[in-house]
Design a protein around this motif. Structure first.
Motif, mmCIF file in Angstrom:
data_model
loop_
_atom_site.group_PDB
_atom_site.id
_atom_site.type_symbol
_atom_site.label_atom_id
_atom_site.label_comp_id
_atom_site.label_asym_id
_atom_site.label_seq_id
_atom_site.Cartn_x
_atom_site.Cartn_y
_atom_site.Cartn_z
ATOM 1 N N LEU A 63 40.887 47.911 29.638
ATOM 2 C CA LEU A 63 40.357 46.761 30.496
ATOM 3 C C LEU A 63 40.998 46.534 30.522
ATOM 4 C CD1 LEU A 63 37.795 44.941 27.455
ATOM 5 C CD2 LEU A 63 37.050 46.936 29.113
ATOM 6 N N ILE A 64 42.519 46.362 30.185
ATOM 7 C CA ILE A 64 43.666 45.726 30.896
ATOM 8 C C ILE A 64 44.041 45.767 32.475
ATOM 9 C CG2 ILE A 64 46.120 45.260 30.492
ATOM 10 C CD1 ILE A 64 46.085 44.663 27.549
ATOM 11 N N ASN A 65 44.273 47.066 32.184
ATOM 12 C CA ASN A 65 44.602 48.527 33.478
ATOM 13 C C ASN A 65 43.272 48.441 34.287
ATOM 14 O OD1 ASN A 65 46.276 49.274 32.255
ATOM 15 N ND2 ASN A 65 45.697 50.681 31.326
ATOM 16 N N LEU A 66 42.418 48.282 33.539
ATOM 17 C CA LEU A 66 41.297 47.830 34.717
ATOM 18 C C LEU A 66 40.919 46.746 35.511
ATOM 19 C CD1 LEU A 66 38.448 48.896 35.991
ATOM 20 C CD2 LEU A 66 37.300 47.784 34.238
ATOM 21 N N LYS B 284 41.494 38.180 35.828
ATOM 22 C CA LYS B 284 41.819 37.932 34.981
ATOM 23 C C LYS B 284 41.373 38.508 33.929
ATOM 24 C CE LYS B 284 44.380 36.358 38.281
ATOM 25 N NZ LYS B 284 46.057 36.680 38.311
ATOM 26 N N ILE B 285 41.618 38.493 32.795
ATOM 27 C CA ILE B 285 41.641 38.397 31.997
ATOM 28 C C ILE B 285 41.546 37.346 30.848
ATOM 29 C CG2 ILE B 285 40.865 39.761 29.206
ATOM 30 C CD1 ILE B 285 41.256 42.541 30.449
ATOM 31 N N PRO C 213 47.137 34.056 33.386
ATOM 32 C CA PRO C 213 47.033 33.403 31.870
ATOM 33 C C PRO C 213 47.978 33.522 30.649
ATOM 34 C CG PRO C 213 45.370 33.982 32.670
ATOM 35 C CD PRO C 213 45.780 34.990 33.161
ATOM 36 N N PHE C 214 48.554 32.652 30.193
ATOM 37 C CA PHE C 214 50.073 33.093 28.325
ATOM 38 C C PHE C 214 48.921 34.073 27.576
ATOM 39 C CE2 PHE C 214 48.918 28.713 27.606
ATOM 40 C CZ PHE C 214 48.391 29.284 26.692
ATOM 41 N N ASN C 215 47.503 33.152 27.877
ATOM 42 C CA ASN C 215 46.285 34.272 26.605
ATOM 43 C C ASN C 215 45.217 35.381 27.084
ATOM 44 O OD1 ASN C 215 45.133 32.119 28.062
ATOM 45 N ND2 ASN C 215 43.839 31.556 26.652
ATOM 46 N N ASP C 216 46.501 35.878 28.017
ATOM 47 C CA ASP C 216 45.498 36.948 29.092
ATOM 48 C C ASP C 216 45.267 38.477 28.127
ATOM 49 O OD1 ASP C 216 47.965 38.161 28.114
ATOM 50 O OD2 ASP C 216 49.074 38.804 30.082
ATOM 51 N N GLY C 217 44.651 39.380 28.337
ATOM 52 C CA GLY C 217 44.289 40.970 27.761
ATOM 53 C C GLY C 217 45.964 41.156 26.662
ATOM 54 N N MET C 218 46.522 40.979 27.108
ATOM 55 C CA MET C 218 47.845 41.759 26.327
ATOM 56 C C MET C 218 48.008 40.382 25.525
ATOM 57 S SD MET C 218 49.194 43.963 28.158
ATOM 58 C CE MET C 218 50.985 44.226 26.797
#
Ligand SMILES: NC(=O)c1ccc[n+]([C@@H]2O[C@H](COP(=O)([O-])OP(=O)(O)OC[C@H]3O[C@@H](n4cnc5c(N)ncnc54)[C@H](O)[C@@H]3O)[C@@H](O)[C@H]2O)c1
Length: 333
Positions: free
Chosen positions: A106-109, A116-117, A303-308
């Motif tokens: 999902l992060i790569n997509l 944004k995620i 965002p700091f609370n992103d997919g990573m």
């Protein structure tokens, strides 16, 4: 104006819809839930709102910029992927996905489509956690020694995940945010008594620099407890989230050990100074979080609370699950 679609109107979904509707510059274009009872609840609470039964229908509603996925964890990957493929930004509930490989995909997509995620790590937006983050970052607590949390209550039993995947994401995301470090190893023990999923568990995480974390999560506790201790070299704090006032207490307490040449015994001195309770900002965390998400979309910021961040938490959950099945074997990350 940012238009949102919300998928899932069970226990948590209504909070997302309400907070999005209160957000200036945001609009909820449609809500989706596969359950007829949930759809009736939407119509009752938000007359005139477009309500659909299938995520595919929601993704066909014109003008939707972002989709909030507020469904059980095992559905997050498919629903978030479908939304990203349709070019929508995605707000996904915690835990981000049921497996780290799904999170990575999902992060790569999202990155390939510049979308944004944001993963709903709600506690990071509470006044208390923001105050603790400030204290840690400015060095008020000194070098950190430990994070020790008790998050127990009676229920709510989940049918799809165990107590670790339900309750521990809160503490794991808070630790990730405060420490800005990933653990080196995780140990977890637990037991299931009723529905085949562990209803009580104890997780220990070993972080760099001798920081240790312990999390006790339990759906079989007669009383609700939400207490976290954080110990540092200079100060220690107690966060009791069930307190109406004075949720956070900071203790000027500590231990100093010195040994002098020629003196056989260690000299231990204890410091016991003042306790103070700082002012905590009162604002609904979800309101702040969703406003931040809308800002990140408008300003094209990560965002700091992103997919990573979501992925790091899923990795810790996987390590804990792995250790749990081996009755507490050390799992290295
Ligand atoms: N951030 C927080 O503090 C917090 C609090 C509670 C729950 N949550 C998270 O929110 C998510 C949902 O939890 P909940 O307690 O609301 O669950 P829930 O079971 O009460 O509600 C989920 C809803 O989603 C609907 N649904 C499921 N699959 C669907 C699909 N494919 N298409 C359309 N609708 C679908 C169900 O019909 C149900 O109404 C979970 O990931 C949970 O961890 C987060």
């Amino acid at each position: 104006m940012l238009n949102f679609g919300v998928i899932g109107y069970g226990y948590w979904g209504p909070n997302i819809v309400r907070n999005l509707r209160n957000q200036e510059g945001c609009r909820v274009s449609a809500v989706c839930d596969q359950s007829a009872a949930a759809r009736r609840r939407v119509e009752h609470a938000h007359p005139g709102m477009k309500v659909v039964a299938s995520p595919a229908d929601l993704l066909c509603v014109p003008d939707i910029d972002a989709v909030a996925v507020i469904t059980p964890v095992w559905t997050h990957y498919e629903l978030a992927k479908a939304a990203l493929q349709k070019g929508k930004h995605v707000f996904v509930e915690k835990p981000f996905t049921a497996a780290s490989a799904q999170a990575e995909e999902l992060i790569n997509l999202a990155s390939s489509k510049n979308l944004k995620i944001m993963v709903d790590h709600t506690f990071l937006f509470t006044g208390v956690v923001r105050k603790i983050k400030q204290l840690v970052d400015e060095g008020s607590l000194g070098k950190l020694y430990y994070y020790d949390s008790t998050r127990v209550n009676l229920g709510l039993f989940q049918h799809d995940v165990n107590v670790i995947w339900d309750l521990a994401p809160h503490d794991l995301s808070i630790m990730d945010y405060l420490l800005q470090e990933e653990p080196e190893a995780v140990v977890a023990t637990g037991q299931s008594h009723l529905n085949g999923h562990e209803d009580i568990a104890f997780i220990t995480a070993y972080f760099p620099d001798n920081i240790i974390a312990h999390i006790n999560v339990n759906w079989l506790s007669p009383v609700k407890v939400r207490t976290t201790l954080i110990g540092g070299e200079k100060k220690m704090l107690v966060w009791n989230d069930l307190e109406a006032d004075e949720k956070l207490k900071i203790y000027d307490k500590g231990v100093k050990i010195t040994s002098q040449q020629g003196v056989y015994n260690l000299l231990v001195s204890y410091r016991s100074g003042d306790m103070w309770s700082p002012q905590i900002e009162q604002c609904e965390a979800l309101q702040l979080e969703l406003s931040y998400f809308a800002d990140c979309i408008r300003k094209d910021e990560r965002p700091f609370n992103d997919g990573m961040a979501g992925l790091r938490v899923v990795k810790m959950l996987e390590a804990a699950s792995n250790s749990l099945t081996k009755r507490g074997a050390m799992v290295y990350l």
